[in-house]
Design a protein around this motif. Sequence first.
Motif, PDB file in Angstrom:
ATOM      1  N   GLY A  27      -5.813   7.961 -13.836  1.00  0.00           N
ATOM      2  CA  GLY A  27      -6.203   7.194 -15.023  1.00  0.00           C
ATOM      3  C   GLY A  27      -7.113   6.041 -14.666  1.00  0.00           C
ATOM      4  N   THR A  28      -7.004   5.548 -13.452  1.00  0.00           N
ATOM      5  CA  THR A  28      -7.853   4.449 -12.996  1.00  0.00           C
ATOM      6  C   THR A  28      -8.639   4.866 -11.754  1.00  0.00           C
ATOM      7  OG1 THR A  28      -6.146   2.924 -13.764  1.00  0.00           O
ATOM      8  CG2 THR A  28      -7.867   2.012 -12.347  1.00  0.00           C
ATOM      9  N   LEU A  29      -7.899   5.327 -10.764  1.00  0.00           N
ATOM     10  CA  LEU A  29      -8.527   5.695  -9.490  1.00  0.00           C
ATOM     11  C   LEU A  29      -8.850   7.179  -9.444  1.00  0.00           C
ATOM     12  CD1 LEU A  29      -6.093   3.757  -7.158  1.00  0.00           C
ATOM     13  CD2 LEU A  29      -8.464   3.144  -7.618  1.00  0.00           C
ATOM     14  N   ARG A  30      -9.879   7.512  -8.674  1.00  0.00           N
ATOM     15  CA  ARG A  30     -10.216   8.921  -8.440  1.00  0.00           C
ATOM     16  C   ARG A  30     -10.354   9.119  -6.933  1.00  0.00           C
ATOM     17  NH1 ARG A  30     -12.615  11.865 -12.526  1.00  0.00           N
ATOM     18  NH2 ARG A  30     -14.586  12.278 -11.498  1.00  0.00           N
ATOM     19  N   LEU A  31      -9.501   9.995  -6.414  1.00  0.00           N
ATOM     20  CA  LEU A  31      -9.412  10.210  -4.977  1.00  0.00           C
ATOM     21  C   LEU A  31      -9.735  11.669  -4.676  1.00  0.00           C
ATOM     22  CD1 LEU A  31      -5.949   8.428  -4.429  1.00  0.00           C
ATOM     23  CD2 LEU A  31      -8.236   7.379  -4.484  1.00  0.00           C
ATOM     24  N   LEU A  32     -10.624  11.889  -3.726  1.00  0.00           N
ATOM     25  CA  LEU A  32     -10.985  13.255  -3.351  1.00  0.00           C
ATOM     26  C   LEU A  32     -10.271  13.624  -2.058  1.00  0.00           C
ATOM     27  CD1 LEU A  32     -12.832  15.715  -3.997  1.00  0.00           C
ATOM     28  CD2 LEU A  32     -14.536  14.677  -2.469  1.00  0.00           C
ATOM     29  N   LEU A  33      -9.450  14.665  -2.129  1.00  0.00           N
ATOM     30  CA  LEU A  33      -8.763  15.170  -0.939  1.00  0.00           C
ATOM     31  C   LEU A  33      -9.570  16.330  -0.392  1.00  0.00           C
ATOM     32  CD1 LEU A  33      -5.100  15.303  -2.326  1.00  0.00           C
ATOM     33  CD2 LEU A  33      -6.273  13.373  -1.233  1.00  0.00           C
ATOM     34  N   ASP A  34     -10.166  16.137   0.730  1.00  0.00           N
ATOM     35  CA  ASP A  34     -11.037  17.084   1.413  1.00  0.00           C
ATOM     36  C   ASP A  34     -12.362  17.286   0.652  1.00  0.00           C
ATOM     37  OD1 ASP A  34      -9.787  17.521   3.822  1.00  0.00           O
ATOM     38  OD2 ASP A  34      -8.519  19.126   3.060  1.00  0.00           O
ATOM     39  N   ALA A  35     -13.362  17.623   1.413  1.00  0.00           N
ATOM     40  CA  ALA A  35     -14.718  17.804   0.884  1.00  0.00           C
ATOM     41  C   ALA A  35     -15.308  19.041   1.545  1.00  0.00           C
ATOM     42  CB  ALA A  35     -15.575  16.564   1.158  1.00  0.00           C
ATOM     43  N   GLY A  36     -14.665  20.180   1.279  1.00  0.00           N
ATOM     44  CA  GLY A  36     -15.118  21.432   1.863  1.00  0.00           C
ATOM     45  C   GLY A  36     -16.524  21.783   1.415  1.00  0.00           C
ATOM     46  N   ASP A  37     -17.121  22.691   2.144  1.00  0.00           N
ATOM     47  CA  ASP A  37     -18.475  23.151   1.838  1.00  0.00           C
ATOM     48  C   ASP A  37     -18.595  23.487   0.348  1.00  0.00           C
ATOM     49  OD1 ASP A  37     -21.040  23.833   2.634  1.00  0.00           O
ATOM     50  OD2 ASP A  37     -20.522  25.948   2.778  1.00  0.00           O
ATOM     51  N   GLY A  38     -19.615  22.935  -0.308  1.00  0.00           N
ATOM     52  CA  GLY A  38     -19.848  23.237  -1.717  1.00  0.00           C
ATOM     53  C   GLY A  38     -19.176  22.270  -2.689  1.00  0.00           C
ATOM     54  N   PHE A  57     -10.658  11.522   1.362  1.00  0.00           N
ATOM     55  CA  PHE A  57      -9.722  11.677   2.485  1.00  0.00           C
ATOM     56  C   PHE A  57      -9.959  13.044   3.122  1.00  0.00           C
ATOM     57  CE2 PHE A  57      -6.953   8.111   1.345  1.00  0.00           C
ATOM     58  CZ  PHE A  57      -7.323   7.908   0.025  1.00  0.00           C
ATOM     59  N   ILE A  58     -10.384  13.055   4.365  1.00  0.00           N
ATOM     60  CA  ILE A  58     -10.624  14.324   5.066  1.00  0.00           C
ATOM     61  C   ILE A  58      -9.416  14.629   5.957  1.00  0.00           C
ATOM     62  CG2 ILE A  58     -12.127  15.549   6.682  1.00  0.00           C
ATOM     63  CD1 ILE A  58     -13.480  14.942   3.980  1.00  0.00           C
ATOM     64  N   SER A  59      -8.819  15.791   5.720  1.00  0.00           N
ATOM     65  CA  SER A  59      -7.598  16.142   6.465  1.00  0.00           C
ATOM     66  C   SER A  59      -7.909  16.532   7.901  1.00  0.00           C
ATOM     67  CB  SER A  59      -6.849  17.269   5.756  1.00  0.00           C
ATOM     68  OG  SER A  59      -7.619  18.467   5.771  1.00  0.00           O
ATOM     69  N   HIS A  60      -9.001  17.260   8.095  1.00  0.00           N
ATOM     70  CA  HIS A  60      -9.442  17.655   9.437  1.00  0.00           C
ATOM     71  C   HIS A  60     -10.861  18.169   9.298  1.00  0.00           C
ATOM     72  CE1 HIS A  60      -8.014  21.434   7.738  1.00  0.00           C
ATOM     73  NE2 HIS A  60      -8.599  22.123   8.722  1.00  0.00           N
ATOM     74  N   MET A  61     -11.500  18.395  10.428  1.00  0.00           N
ATOM     75  CA  MET A  61     -12.939  18.586  10.392  1.00  0.00           C
ATOM     76  C   MET A  61     -13.385  20.044  10.368  1.00  0.00           C
ATOM     77  SD  MET A  61     -14.099  15.611   9.968  1.00  0.00           S
ATOM     78  CE  MET A  61     -15.848  15.875  10.213  1.00  0.00           C
ATOM     79  N   HIS A  62     -12.516  20.981  10.057  1.00  0.00           N
ATOM     80  CA  HIS A  62     -13.012  22.341   9.828  1.00  0.00           C
ATOM     81  C   HIS A  62     -13.979  22.313   8.642  1.00  0.00           C
ATOM     82  CE1 HIS A  62      -9.590  24.676  12.023  1.00  0.00           C
ATOM     83  NE2 HIS A  62     -10.689  24.653  12.749  1.00  0.00           N
ATOM     84  N   PHE A  88     -12.252   8.184   4.455  1.00  0.00           N
ATOM     85  CA  PHE A  88     -11.258   8.306   5.525  1.00  0.00           C
ATOM     86  C   PHE A  88     -11.543   9.561   6.326  1.00  0.00           C
ATOM     87  CE2 PHE A  88      -9.062   5.643   2.438  1.00  0.00           C
ATOM     88  CZ  PHE A  88      -8.410   4.722   3.237  1.00  0.00           C
ATOM     89  N   LEU A  89     -11.828   9.376   7.604  1.00  0.00           N
ATOM     90  CA  LEU A  89     -12.097  10.502   8.497  1.00  0.00           C
ATOM     91  C   LEU A  89     -11.055  10.509   9.612  1.00  0.00           C
ATOM     92  CD1 LEU A  89     -15.969  10.073   8.916  1.00  0.00           C
ATOM     93  CD2 LEU A  89     -14.803  11.871   7.623  1.00  0.00           C
ATOM     94  N   PRO A  90     -10.663  11.691  10.092  1.00  0.00           N
ATOM     95  CA  PRO A  90      -9.701  11.714  11.190  1.00  0.00           C
ATOM     96  C   PRO A  90     -10.145  10.787  12.321  1.00  0.00           C
ATOM     97  CG  PRO A  90     -10.079  13.914  10.378  1.00  0.00           C
ATOM     98  CD  PRO A  90     -11.072  13.036   9.672  1.00  0.00           C
ATOM     99  N   GLY A  91      -9.235   9.899  12.727  1.00  0.00           N
ATOM    100  CA  GLY A  91      -9.602   8.859  13.696  1.00  0.00           C
ATOM    101  C   GLY A  91     -10.102   9.413  15.017  1.00  0.00           C
ATOM    102  N   GLY A  92      -9.676  10.621  15.350  1.00  0.00           N
ATOM    103  CA  GLY A  92     -10.053  11.201  16.631  1.00  0.00           C
ATOM    104  C   GLY A  92     -11.516  11.553  16.756  1.00  0.00           C
ATOM    105  N   ILE A  93     -12.247  11.557  15.625  1.00  0.00           N
ATOM    106  CA  ILE A  93     -13.680  11.872  15.729  1.00  0.00           C
ATOM    107  C   ILE A  93     -14.540  10.603  15.684  1.00  0.00           C
ATOM    108  CG2 ILE A  93     -13.427  14.146  14.700  1.00  0.00           C
ATOM    109  CD1 ILE A  93     -14.848  12.765  12.195  1.00  0.00           C
TER     110      ILE A  93
END
Length: 250
Positions: A27-38, A57-62, A88-93
């Motif tokens: 209702g206020t915030l909009r959060l994107l979980l993962d940003a796969g191709d397309g 928020f990117i869960s992993h880099m596949h 937010f990107l996985p800290g390991g990269i």
Amino acid sequence: MHVRILGSSSGEPVPNRNASAYLVSDGTLRLLLDAGDGVAQQLVRFKEESCSIDAVFISHMHPDHAGGLFLLLQRMVISRRSKPLILFLPGGILPGFLDVFPYFNIFMERLPFIMNIKPVAAGILFSVQGTEVHALSNGHVAHYAPYAAGRPVRPESFSFTITGPDRKSFIYTGDIDNLAELNEAASDCSLILSECTHVSPDDVLEFAGNHSIPRVIFSHIPPELEDRIISIRSPRLDVQVAEDGEIVEV
Ligand SMILES: [Zn+2]
Ligand SMILES: [Zn+2]
């Protein structure tokens, strides 16, 4: 809180499903979980405004979870987005991955908005206006460790628990190695939005039942299992199969 399914495929290109991306709105915030191709195309297709997304928020880099990031950012630049964005990107990269942006002609000093890039690490990642995102480390990419040795990259993968201002929570599994990795996140969740490529749908149902999660939505659907997954019923649980474009109330 509701979730727009932007991509429910397993990552294998198929005509009816896009790669992983889920847009959470409270209702206020909009959060994107993962940003796969397309993902940029999917946002346009379903008339969702990319410029109003507060955090990604990117869960992993596949690539089926992160491969759409650059076109999404390019679209935000062309649209003259002014609202700050947290990525937010996985800290390991990080920080090595930051050097990739200029290769895609994305220069931080030229962006029309502030992009605050933060590492995903286990624990509370985001807490704004009563909405929280909690990250849980999982072993989905752990087998890459020998290949990453000596390179500026540490393979990491995460699942997320999202809690809305009304305190309702759901688990987004991302890709996982096994369901036991989610044990600590499972209490008090009303929904598990689960992949079913690296874990079996039957095991997901058993996990949900054991943790009193009343509702399961299968996503990340492998094409060879699609018919079987669509036919799954449970006497105790509310079971759905994600479809691109669908809006799920949590
Ligand atoms: Zn993966
Ligand atoms: Zn995947």
